[in-house]
Design a protein around this motif. Structure first.
Motif, mmCIF file in Angstrom:
data_model
loop_
_atom_site.group_PDB
_atom_site.id
_atom_site.type_symbol
_atom_site.label_atom_id
_atom_site.label_comp_id
_atom_site.label_asym_id
_atom_site.label_seq_id
_atom_site.Cartn_x
_atom_site.Cartn_y
_atom_site.Cartn_z
ATOM 1 N N LEU A 38 0.930 -0.934 -0.456
ATOM 2 C CA LEU A 38 0.453 0.239 -0.289
ATOM 3 C C LEU A 38 1.239 1.001 0.223
ATOM 4 N N ALA A 39 2.548 1.434 0.796
ATOM 5 C CA ALA A 39 2.369 2.019 1.028
ATOM 6 C C ALA A 39 3.477 2.646 -0.768
ATOM 7 N N LYS A 42 1.071 4.712 -2.921
ATOM 8 C CA LYS A 42 0.218 5.376 -2.556
ATOM 9 C C LYS A 42 1.932 6.489 -2.665
ATOM 10 N N LEU A 46 0.970 7.139 4.899
ATOM 11 C CA LEU A 46 -0.235 5.993 4.548
ATOM 12 C C LEU A 46 -1.617 6.819 5.882
#
Length: 200
Positions: A38-39, A42, A46
């Motif tokens: 996820l990091a 993006k 987070l």
């Protein structure tokens, strides 16, 4: 018979415990990799997660426009609940609620600007699983509602919060009190929380 039932139930609980233990064991290694992915996706810090602890956030009551020519107002009303009535889920209301609304008694639960009892309202807060029932307070610290859901357009907000579209849906406390007073006549409960019923 009860011993046989307990033995059979124990077999099921042991199997369930095994599934849970396996899941938890795999998540020990998978969860950090998921957070890392996820990091990387993006390329930014987070969104914070309070990890099941109490937290306080702020926002504004606000409608939204999901597409051209469509605008969802920030408030719905108890008259609107009746207008949507079909007798079938998800628009099936108890007959006692329909009768109470038809009687037209709002007490002091109505909102002057709306000209009706507000049922639910939207805020630009984030919401996720486990938030249902969270108290919503105004700037004076007064309870004004209870959060219970997010809108359809915010379904991906666990991954990406969109300020223009993501909304929390809360039931207005005035509607809760109106239902307790005029629909269910839960006057003992109202007095227990320090509210005097109007429908005596």
């Amino acid at each position: 018979t009860m011993i046989a039932f307990a033995a059979a139930l124990r077999r099921d609980t042991v199997a369930e415990e095994h599934v849970t233990d396996t899941y938890n064991g795999e998540m020990v290694t998978l969860a950090p990799r998921y957070i890392g992915a996820l990091a990387a996706w993006k390329s930014a810090p987070l969104y914070p997660d309070a990890n099941s602890t109490l937290r306080l956030t702020y926002g504004s009551v606000k409608g939204y426009s999901p597409r051209d020519g469509v605008y969802y107002k920030p408030f719905t009303t108890h008259h609107g609940v009746v207008e949507k009535e079909t007798g079938k889920e998800p628009f099936a209301s108890p007959q006692r609620l329909l009768a109470a609304e038809k009687a037209g008694a709002d007490g002091t639960y109505g909102d002057q600007k709306l000209g009706d009892v507000p049922a639910c309202f939207l805020t630009d807060n984030d919401i996720t699983g486990g938030n249902s029932g969270s108290p919503v307070m105004n700037g004076k610290g007064e309870l004004i509602g209870l959060a219970f859901d997010g809108n359809y357009e915010a379904i991906d907000s666990d991954f990406q919060f969109n300020p223009a579209l993501s909304r929390t849906i809360s039931v207005d406390i005035r509607y809760v009190l109106w239902c307790m007073d005029y629909v269910d006549k839960a006057h003992a409960l109202m007095r227990e929380i320090g509210v005097e019923p109007q429908n005596k």
